[in-house]
Design an enzyme around this catalytic site. Structure first.
Site, PDB file in Angstrom:
ATOM      1  N   SER A 232      17.645  77.136 -31.758  1.00  0.00           N
ATOM      2  CA  SER A 232      17.045  77.567 -33.016  1.00  0.00           C
ATOM      3  C   SER A 232      16.241  78.842 -32.796  1.00  0.00           C
ATOM      4  O   SER A 232      16.782  79.848 -32.344  1.00  0.00           O
ATOM      5  CB  SER A 232      16.197  76.434 -33.604  1.00  0.00           C
ATOM      6  OG  SER A 232      15.802  76.714 -34.921  1.00  0.00           O
ATOM      7  N   GLU A 358      24.110  73.204 -40.509  1.00  0.00           N
ATOM      8  CA  GLU A 358      22.843  73.844 -40.159  1.00  0.00           C
ATOM      9  C   GLU A 358      21.858  73.907 -41.327  1.00  0.00           C
ATOM     10  O   GLU A 358      20.643  73.890 -41.134  1.00  0.00           O
ATOM     11  CB  GLU A 358      23.099  75.263 -39.644  1.00  0.00           C
ATOM     12  CG  GLU A 358      23.877  75.353 -38.344  1.00  0.00           C
ATOM     13  CD  GLU A 358      23.025  75.102 -37.121  1.00  0.00           C
ATOM     14  OE1 GLU A 358      21.872  74.670 -37.269  1.00  0.00           O
ATOM     15  OE2 GLU A 358      23.526  75.342 -36.008  1.00  0.00           O
ATOM     16  N   HIS A 468      20.944  70.573 -38.275  1.00  0.00           N
ATOM     17  CA  HIS A 468      20.342  71.530 -37.346  1.00  0.00           C
ATOM     18  C   HIS A 468      19.558  70.784 -36.281  1.00  0.00           C
ATOM     19  O   HIS A 468      18.771  69.888 -36.571  1.00  0.00           O
ATOM     20  CB  HIS A 468      19.413  72.456 -38.130  1.00  0.00           C
ATOM     21  CG  HIS A 468      18.691  73.456 -37.291  1.00  0.00           C
ATOM     22  ND1 HIS A 468      19.306  74.554 -36.747  1.00  0.00           N
ATOM     23  CD2 HIS A 468      17.388  73.532 -36.900  1.00  0.00           C
ATOM     24  CE1 HIS A 468      18.432  75.264 -36.076  1.00  0.00           C
ATOM     25  NE2 HIS A 468      17.254  74.660 -36.141  1.00  0.00           N
TER      26      HIS A 468
END
Length: 549
Positions: A232, A358, A468
């Site tokens: 991330s 995501e 995510h």
């Protein structure tokens, strides 16, 4: 309800260490002094080692300053405090009122991960057998958290090192804290540009990498065999280190691993002026000749409260973050994606990949957006301000309201919290994560070795699917496929195993866009082509190049 545990899983990713024996002391020599860590079984941990001077007092909002030579022995048996954390403001679907829920989550998070401005520390986890002559490969972990929160104590590298020992390919694991909490590490304005202090969080990471070069040999590591690895915001950070200094890695790393992050569509650091001005006003610094110096002197609690008042990652504008890396003329000389296009990127091998869904985790803040006109208004005035009506028309065509085409992908009519939720999740996931990865691949294919993955695991989780950060489960916590690939990559710059029964992960090129897909079920991984939603992502990339954050 299930929503809050999912956020804890995806964004905190709290690790669990299984202790099989009582820890015993272990030592290493740095600058002639003794640093005492702890040893559990065949792994040694050295935690909370300062790598820069505390960024407090007049060093607040300044470039990280190296620590002078260590001149006194010290204990390194506990993680250092996290850097100041952004206050959580989570969307509430049901149950507790918003304020009570936020206070509860923030209270628990603060108790688990205490923070301080004096936070710039590194951790080194090594095989107990490693000596200064071992020259082991080094994995340097950069945690995620939206450039708003995160701590090295969330990610215990013991399991990584132990697994590498079991594989017969031992590595050393390093992690560092860096200034996040948005304003502390990514203050943005014309004042920041003029002072040359943009992207302090990235500068902290760079200083930690310099520390690794200077000291990792003492732990048994090889400073010429460093792989930087992140997820991330950590993966975005890895990509930005690759394009900093015109692509000159300064010898700080030889490879990169990026989970759910690539050079992002951001513009000039002055685009954050509105948020800087808000902090200046809330701290009482308005009207002064040097507002930046004023911010260095205000009480911590006052500054933290002012930063908390700016939009968080779970605010209505969601992934259009208020504070994040931007072109500052020093660390990043231009829009990151333009730098990639110009070829200003380190020519090192890398692994990159995404989770399938995501955007789902970040789309609950827009549940009030339920009609076509509201979606258009949200895109044009909140998510991508500056987009023209024609561009919004095209985006609406490419990402229709048909819930069977939205994210979580391939779930048909399921998971449609609102008529527009899956559509917004698809746009956010592609625009911020998937399309930037494709742009990186387009501009690096054929110039360096590349491996690509897609995680479709946990697709059955209601509403969020393969959300995510769910790939962290397979790289830190459960299972071992992705973790093993990363270890092998750090050791020999190729993730595939050499055994006859090892699954072979083919390289990616634009001519043969192979990607390894991780699946639930009896067949855990397959190779497919990375060509899905090609026209959608191409359009999003061109759009965000024109209207960056």
């Amino acid at each position: 309800m299930f929503f809050r545990p999912l956020i804890a899983l995806a964004l905190s990713a709290v690790s669990v260490t299984v202790v099989t024996a009582a820890p015993v002391a272990s030592t290493v020599q740095l600058d002639g002094v003794t640093v005492t860590g702890k040893s559990v079984s065949s792994v040694q941990q050295f935690l909370g080692i300062p790598f820069a001077q505390p960024p407090v007092g007049d060093l607040r909002f300044r470039l990280p300053q190296p620590v002078p030579a260590y001149n006194q022995s010290f204990s390194a048996t506990a993680f250092g405090p996290a850097c100041p954390q952004q206050k959580f403001e989570l969307p509430v679907l049901q149950g507790l009122p918003q304020e009570i829920a936020d206070d509860l989550v923030n209270g628990v998070f603060s108790a688990l991960f205490p923070s301080s401005e004096d936070c710039l520390t590194v951790n080194v986890v090594k095989p107990a057998s490693a000596t200064p002559s071992s020259k082991l490969p080094v994995l340097v972990w950069i945690f995620g958290g939206g450039f708003e929160f995160g701590s090295t104590s969330m990610y215990d590298g013991t399991g990584i090192v132990q697994r590498s020992i079991d594989m017969g390919s031992p590595v050393i694991f390093v992690s560092m804290n860096y200034r996040s909490a948005r304003g502390f590490g990514f203050l943005a304005s014309k004042e920041v540009r003029e002072a040359g202090i943009g992207n302090l969080g990235l500068q902290d990471q760079r200083q930690a990498l310099r520390w690794v070069q200077k000291y990792i040999t003492a732990f048994g590591g090889d400073p010429t065999k460093v792989t930087i690895w992140g997820e991330s915001a950590g993966a975005i950070s890895v990509s930005l280190h690759m394009i900093a200094n015109g692509g000159n890695s300064e010898g700080l790393f030889r490879a990169g691993v990026m989970e759910s992050g690539a050079p992002i569509p951001v513009g000039d650091i002055e685009n954050g002026q509105i948020y800087y001005d808000s902090i200046v006003a809330d701290t009482g610094c308005s009207g002064l000749a040097d507002t930046l110096q004023c911010l260095r002197t205000v009480p911590f609690d006052t500054l933290k409260a002012a930063i908390d008042n700016t939009p968080s990652i779970f605010a209505y504008q969601s992934l259009r973050l208020a504070w994040l890396p931007r072109a500052d003329g020093v660390f990043l000389t231009d829009h990151p994606q333009r730098l990639v296009q110009q070829g200003q990127i380190a020519r090192v091998p890398f692994i990159t990949g995404n989770c399938d869904d995501e955007g789902t985790l970040f789309s609950f803040s827009t549940l009030n957006v339920t009609t076509e006109s509201e979606v258009r208004d949200y895109v044009k005035n909140t998510f991508l301000p500056g987009a023209t009506d024609a561009q919004v028309d095209q985006l609406s065509t490419l990402y229709p309201a048909d819930i069977t085409q939205g994210s979580p992908f391939d779930t048909g009519i399921l998971n449609a919290v609102t008529p527009q939720f899956k559509r917004i999740a698809a746009v956010q996931g592609d625009g911020v994560f998937q399309a930037p990865r494709r742009w990186l691949l387009k501009n690096t294919s054929g110039k360096q070795d590349i491996w690509v993955f897609l995680s479709k695991r946990f697709k059955a989780i209601p509403l969020v699917g393969s959300l995510h950060a769910s790939d962290l489960i397979n790289s830190f916590f459960l299972g071992q496929e992705l973790r093993d690939y990363i270890i092998r990559f750090a050791v020999k710059l190729d993730p595939s195993g050499a055994g006859l029964l090892d699954f072979k992960w083919p390289k990616y090129t634009t001519g043969n866009p192979n990607q390894l897909v991780f699946l639930d079920g009896l067949i855990p991984q397959v190779v497919e082509k990375d060509t899905y939603r090609q026209s959608q992502m191409d359009f999003l990339t061109q759009l965000t190049l024109q209207v960056p954050v």
